[in-house]
Scaffold this motif. Structure first.
Motif, PDB file in Angstrom:
ATOM      1  N   GLY A 299       0.922  -1.321  -0.061  1.00 18.44           N
ATOM      2  CA  GLY A 299       0.094  -0.047  -0.004  1.00 18.44           C
ATOM      3  C   GLY A 299       0.965   1.326   0.089  1.00 18.44           C
ATOM      4  N   ILE A 300       0.091   2.359   0.427  1.00 20.61           N
ATOM      5  CA  ILE A 300       0.921   3.545   0.244  1.00 20.61           C
ATOM      6  C   ILE A 300       2.105   3.608   1.317  1.00 20.61           C
ATOM      7  CG2 ILE A 300       0.674   6.037   0.981  1.00 20.61           C
ATOM      8  CD1 ILE A 300      -2.180   5.883   0.051  1.00 20.61           C
ATOM      9  N   ARG A 301       3.205   4.003   0.903  1.00 22.05           N
ATOM     10  CA  ARG A 301       4.589   4.205   1.765  1.00 22.05           C
ATOM     11  C   ARG A 301       4.465   5.527   2.320  1.00 22.05           C
ATOM     12  NH1 ARG A 301      10.408   1.806   0.153  1.00 22.05           N
ATOM     13  NH2 ARG A 301      11.316   2.132   2.003  1.00 22.05           N
TER      14      ARG A 301
ATOM     15  N   ILE B 264       8.083  -1.530   9.050  1.00 24.58           N
ATOM     16  CA  ILE B 264       8.093  -0.403  10.187  1.00 24.58           C
ATOM     17  C   ILE B 264       9.630  -0.343  10.172  1.00 24.58           C
ATOM     18  CG2 ILE B 264       8.040   0.340  12.258  1.00 24.58           C
ATOM     19  CD1 ILE B 264       5.610  -1.162  12.777  1.00 24.58           C
ATOM     20  N   TRP B 265       9.889   0.982  10.092  1.00 21.46           N
ATOM     21  CA  TRP B 265      11.285   1.472   9.865  1.00 21.46           C
ATOM     22  C   TRP B 265      11.749   2.017  11.098  1.00 21.46           C
ATOM     23  CZ3 TRP B 265       8.416   1.061   5.476  1.00 21.46           C
ATOM     24  CH2 TRP B 265       8.899   0.809   4.383  1.00 21.46           C
ATOM     25  N   PHE B 266      12.953   1.535  11.438  1.00 18.98           N
ATOM     26  CA  PHE B 266      13.706   2.098  12.715  1.00 18.98           C
ATOM     27  C   PHE B 266      14.982   2.844  12.385  1.00 18.98           C
ATOM     28  CE2 PHE B 266      11.264  -1.474  14.360  1.00 18.98           C
ATOM     29  CZ  PHE B 266      10.881  -1.137  15.401  1.00 18.98           C
ATOM     30  N   HIS B 267      15.436   3.606  13.384  1.00 19.91           N
ATOM     31  CA  HIS B 267      16.664   4.197  13.034  1.00 19.91           C
ATOM     32  C   HIS B 267      17.642   3.522  12.273  1.00 19.91           C
ATOM     33  CE1 HIS B 267      19.940   6.885  13.580  1.00 19.91           C
ATOM     34  NE2 HIS B 267      19.051   7.834  14.351  1.00 19.91           N
ATOM     35  N   PRO B 268      18.196   3.960  11.094  1.00 22.17           N
ATOM     36  CA  PRO B 268      19.200   3.117  10.228  1.00 22.17           C
ATOM     37  C   PRO B 268      20.436   2.998  10.757  1.00 22.17           C
ATOM     38  CG  PRO B 268      18.705   5.151   9.406  1.00 22.17           C
ATOM     39  CD  PRO B 268      17.863   5.217  10.570  1.00 22.17           C
ATOM     40  N   THR B 269      20.811   3.881  11.668  1.00 21.50           N
ATOM     41  CA  THR B 269      22.335   4.017  12.282  1.00 21.50           C
ATOM     42  C   THR B 269      22.538   3.355  13.735  1.00 21.50           C
ATOM     43  OG1 THR B 269      21.903   6.151  12.991  1.00 21.50           O
ATOM     44  CG2 THR B 269      22.842   5.938  10.516  1.00 21.50           C
ATOM     45  N   SER B 270      21.454   3.127  14.475  1.00 19.37           N
ATOM     46  CA  SER B 270      21.597   2.615  15.741  1.00 19.37           C
ATOM     47  C   SER B 270      21.927   1.110  15.594  1.00 19.37           C
ATOM     48  CB  SER B 270      20.347   2.853  16.400  1.00 19.37           C
ATOM     49  OG  SER B 270      20.014   4.050  16.515  1.00 19.37           O
TER      50      SER B 270
ATOM     51  N   TRP C  90       6.045   3.615   7.841  1.00 18.38           N
ATOM     52  CA  TRP C  90       5.324   2.095   7.826  1.00 18.38           C
ATOM     53  C   TRP C  90       4.588   2.119   6.322  1.00 18.38           C
ATOM     54  CZ3 TRP C  90       0.131   2.014   7.631  1.00 18.38           C
ATOM     55  CH2 TRP C  90      -0.626   3.146   7.699  1.00 18.38           C
ATOM     56  N   GLN C  91       4.422   0.810   6.218  1.00 16.56           N
ATOM     57  CA  GLN C  91       3.700   0.408   4.813  1.00 16.56           C
ATOM     58  C   GLN C  91       3.084  -0.908   5.217  1.00 16.56           C
ATOM     59  OE1 GLN C  91       6.493   0.299   1.703  1.00 16.56           O
ATOM     60  NE2 GLN C  91       4.896   0.336   0.009  1.00 16.56           N
ATOM     61  N   ILE C  92       2.075  -0.908   4.582  1.00 19.20           N
ATOM     62  CA  ILE C  92       1.400  -2.159   4.760  1.00 19.20           C
ATOM     63  C   ILE C  92       1.130  -3.097   3.495  1.00 19.20           C
ATOM     64  CG2 ILE C  92      -0.944  -3.262   5.260  1.00 19.20           C
ATOM     65  CD1 ILE C  92      -1.226  -1.075   7.196  1.00 19.20           C
TER      66      ILE C  92
ATOM     67  N   ALA D 194       9.510  -2.537  -2.336  1.00 17.35           N
ATOM     68  CA  ALA D 194      10.085  -1.705  -3.107  1.00 17.35           C
ATOM     69  C   ALA D 194      10.969  -0.562  -2.431  1.00 17.35           C
ATOM     70  CB  ALA D 194       8.796  -0.942  -3.819  1.00 17.35           C
ATOM     71  N   ALA D 195      11.949  -0.460  -3.026  1.00 23.63           N
ATOM     72  CA  ALA D 195      13.009   0.772  -2.463  1.00 23.63           C
ATOM     73  C   ALA D 195      12.449   2.127  -2.793  1.00 23.63           C
ATOM     74  CB  ALA D 195      14.212   0.556  -3.314  1.00 23.63           C
ATOM     75  N   PRO D 196      12.846   3.029  -2.158  1.00 21.92           N
ATOM     76  CA  PRO D 196      12.171   4.424  -2.389  1.00 21.92           C
ATOM     77  C   PRO D 196      12.255   4.840  -3.649  1.00 21.92           C
ATOM     78  CG  PRO D 196      13.541   4.622  -0.456  1.00 21.92           C
ATOM     79  CD  PRO D 196      13.683   3.059  -0.797  1.00 21.92           C
TER      80      PRO D 196
END
Length: 820
Positions: free
Chosen positions: A36-38, A72-78, A171-173, A758-760
């Motif tokens: 769905g919608i990103r 669901i996206w978390f902090h990418p550098t942590s 997030w994305q479903i 799908a990547a951005p």
């Protein structure tokens, strides 16, 4: 030869079984995953801590009925904790659903994908809530979110125990949707498939049982127009005479084929910057797929990956694919296809003219005008070679319609449906609307003249059969509608307002001569050129004095076709027809229909001229007059049109220096150039070497964002990769990593291991599993493939029946027998 009654039953049985099985397989087709919608931060992203004592909730609205995954996206550098579990719960009106994900299974860039099996049922636009928490870990995770939620007003972010925040998580479903986009579309298509097969079969059987009807407006050929006065009076056997008369169209067809073959099939012949390379890519991908016994549903070659069979502009179901399989040379197969289609047009026009009771010389003139007018060579040098399909098959469609109205026959109806389908299969979706309009006018006029509904029933049957044939391409298109639905600008020229009609039909201008176009940049004259010459147009005017019963209908069809081709009607009416506007946005292509009608009217004028000069003359003088008229009004136009066609093709088909590039060691996307040293970066040169062409896109193909980053070249992946029809195989993939594949993301891609998202930039992002694998294969899976194959097999069987009846259908036209 199969009897007429049995032929109808066999054909009807094939249509019912084929459409019924196609509908059944469509009903049983698997669902497709669709993201769905990103919801990504459109302002500066914020980071929300997630610890065991706290939960985060996000409200949302369902976009599809079945939810089966949440990203669901978390902090990418942590740094990610080495222990613990993420718990995600979906709250709906029907219940609560939970999925757990070990933190160690998260993607290295902080992406967590939760899978629900079975999928969660819900209704579209029904509200739901996502609740996420972390357990068995002492480390903090940071969720990505944004405070400003004006872009997504239906979502609210709850951070417990803190108060509500107006914001959105990143997030994305993922949903499971029916094969044809929505349940409504799928059920409608199933019902229409069944009804089309059943109705067409019943009508064919009904027609076979009904007595023959004859169009009262069609009379026998006048004796002064027949060529029998030049034949021996002792010849009485119709069969030898029919064979002798069949030599005329056969020689014509063969001559047209040789003429175009000589002009097109030359060393180094190619077409410069145009749509020709795109056409070549379709043929290349289709032939490779069929050669490897794969169904041709996907092409790696253009636009970062594109639907093949489901692309309305593709030529997968055409002579070019068959010839490419035979010759193993896609470029040669395209040239041969164009030569064959020109010859098919000449034969179809000759038979149509004879069916309308035109004399043999008049029919030859009509065939010469259609096959040698500049409307086809101008389109060839512009690269719009798909127009050759309508040029070839429109005469056959109208021939089938006319014969079916005059004497309804299942065989003629079947031929009409197959040839009309062939126009759609060839890839030109603009002209077929005009062809159907002409068929509708022809049927209405015949119904009014006969005071019967049979002509309209004939038209309905042909359209029903065409719908079944067109479904072979329509089904894979409806699976992935967003691939080819970009908003396009109309390209209509106000031909009458700019006084271009005389230029179009009487002048062979330079193809690069600019014509002003509304809503876009000026187009080449080649898009509009349709030179026929002064003599055919004079004969068209002379047809006004003909007593032939088709004269009025012919002039009506000519005026309507010119009205459609002129941009005024499109600009003020047709472009507001919603989805149909994109199919009609190039009205000048309908000049191919105008040229066909002009050719038939010129034949009427030719016969009127013979009639006016043959009265009260002895045999010797009549023969001399007949030969003189043929020389002036048949031979000279043929010479004039062949001269203009030859000049256009020889002048504008560039000669290519043979640059052979070594094939790439790994699949590589290369930005092509229309002009480069030695043509090394021309699309055709790169395609022949096996490179992928990311910037070769159709104007409705919605190119993905990652293509804009490719200014020179880029490999498909950063790992050893092999592409094959409908497959991408990655060798030695890393474990628990993100692998970026520079190919268009489509939900039909299914990995043998790992997860796709799908990547951005709309490329494919493969999240590999933690265990080591020698390779991972991505397979493009068409959900309606069985329905497509059943329909194609059905039409192949119908085509075999048509071939068995070909002599039965065509021979009566040569001799002008009353009942075909």
């Amino acid at each position: 030869m199969i009897a007429r009654f049995n032929f109808a039953y066999i054909t009807g049985l094939l249509l019912i079984v084929g459409s019924g099985l196609a509908a059944l397989f469509l009903l049983l087709s698997p669902s497709l995953p669709e993201w769905g919608i990103r919801h990504t931060p459109h302002n500066e992203p914020k980071y929300l801590p997630l610890v065991p004592e706290q939960t985060v909730e996000q409200t949302f609205l369902f976009e599809q009925p079945l939810l089966d995954g949440v990203a669901i996206w978390f902090h990418p550098t942590s740094p990610l904790p080495e222990e613990g579990t993420l718990n995600l719960t979906i709250f709906t009106k029907s219940g609560n659903y939970t999925s757990n994900l070990p933190i160690t299974d998260m993607s290295p860039d902080g992406l967590a994908i939760f899978i629900f099996s079975p999928a969660i049922p819900a209704r579209i636009d029904q509200p739901g809530t996502i609740r996420i928490s972390a357990t068995n870990t002492s480390s903090r995770l940071f969720l990505t979110y944004q405070i400003d939620a004006t872009k997504y007003p239906e979502g609210q972010l709850y951070y417990s125990p803190n108060p509500t925040k107006v914001g959105d998580l990143a997030w994305q479903i993922r949903y499971q949707r029916p094969a044809l986009s929505t349940s409504l579309i799928q059920w409608l298509y199933i019902i229409i498939l069944i009804l089309a097969g059943l109705a067409s079969a019943l009508i064919l059987i009904y027609i076979s049982r009904s007595p023959h009807t004859t169009d009262s407006s069609v009379t026998r050929e006048p004796s002064h127009l027949a060529s029998s006065h030049l034949s021996s009076p002792h010849q009485t056997s119709p069969i030898p005479l029919a064979w002798r008369k069949s030599l005329v169209p056969c020689l014509l067809t063969f001559s047209v084929f040789l003429f175009y073959s000589f002009l097109l099939i030359r060393p180094g012949t190619w077409i410069g910057p145009s749509d020709f390379s795109k056409e070549l890519s379709y043929v290349t991908a289709s032939a490779e797929a069929l050669r490897s016994f794969s169904w041709p549903v996907w092409s790696h070659y253009t636009c970062g990956g594109m639907s093949l069979l489901g692309n309305p502009e593709s030529t997968t179901l055409s002579l070019s694919t068959l010839l490419a399989l035979i010759t193993s040379r896609p470029e040669l197969s395209l040239w041969l296809t164009l030569a064959l289609e020109a010859s098919i047009a000449s034969l179809g026009t000759f038979l149509l003219a004879r069916a309308l009771r035109l004399s043999t010389p008049a029919s030859l003139l009509s065939a010469v005008i259609v096959s040698l007018s500049a409307v086809l060579p101008y389109k060839i040098v512009e690269g719009i070679v798909m127009v050759a399909g309508p040029v070839a098959f429109t005469p056959w469609v109208l021939l089938s319609l006319h014969q079916s109205i005059k004497s309804p026959s299942p065989a003629w109806l079947l031929l009409g449906g197959i040839t009309l389908s062939a126009i759609f299969w060839r890839g030109d979706v603009h002209i077929i609307i005009g062809v159907i309009t002409i068929m509708l006018l022809w049927s209405i006029a015949s119904a009014l003249r006969q005071r019967l509904l049979m002509p309209l029933l004939v038209l309905l049957t042909i359209l029903l059969i065409t719908f079944l044939g067109a479904s072979i391409k329509a089904l894979p298109y409806l699976e992935q509608i967003p691939l080819i639905n970009a908003q396009v600008d109309p390209h209509s020229a106000q031909i009458t307002q700019q006084r271009l009609w005389s230029d179009i039909f009487l002048h062979a201008y330079d193809r690069s001569h600019k014509i002003p176009v509304l809503h876009g940049l000026p187009e080449h004259f080649g898009y509009f050129g349709a030179y026929v010459g002064i003599i055919p147009l004079f004969l068209v005017l002379l047809s006004l004095f003909s007593r032939h019963p088709w004269r009025r209908l012919g002039w009506l069809l000519l005026l309507i076709s010119l009205l459609l081709a002129d941009g005024f009607l499109y600009e003020h009416v047709l472009r507001y027809l919603g989805p149909l506007s994109s199919l009609l946005r190039m009205p000048s292509r309908l000049l191919t229909i105008s040229v066909l009608v002009i050719a038939l009217l010129a034949g009427l004028g030719f016969d009127r001229l013979l009639q006016a000069t043959s009265h009260r003359q002895n045999v010797a003088r009549a023969r001399f007059t007949w030969l003189l008229i043929c020389l002036i009004f048949l031979v000279f136009p043929a010479y004039d049109l062949s001269r203009v066609t030859s000049s256009i093709l020889q002048q504008y088909l560039s000669q290519r220096s043979f640059t052979v590039l070594p094939p790439p060691t790994t699949p590589t996307l290369v930005a092509h150039l229309n002009s480069s040293p030695g043509n090394q970066k021309h699309a055709s040169t790169l395609l022949q070497a096996g490179f992928l062409l990311p910037h070769l896109c159709g104007d409705q193909n919605n190119p993905p964002e990652f293509l804009s980053k490719i200014t020179d070249s880029a490999t498909l992946t950063d790992y050893p990769t092999i592409i094959s029809p409908n497959k991408i195989t990655i060798y030695q993939p890393p474990t628990h990593a993100n692998v970026n594949i520079r190919s268009r993301f489509v939900s039909s891609w299914q990995p043998s291991a790992g997860t796709l998202i799908a990547a951005p930039d709309q490329s494919i992002q493969l999240i590999t599993p933690a265990n080591s694998l020698p390779s991972i294969q991505l397979q493009y899976q068409s959900a309606t493939i069985r329905s497509q194959q059943i329909l194609l097999i059905t039409f192949c069987a119908l085509a075999i029946l048509m071939i068995s009846h070909f002599i039965y259908l065509i021979f009566p036209i040569f001799f002008n027998w009353r009942h075909a």
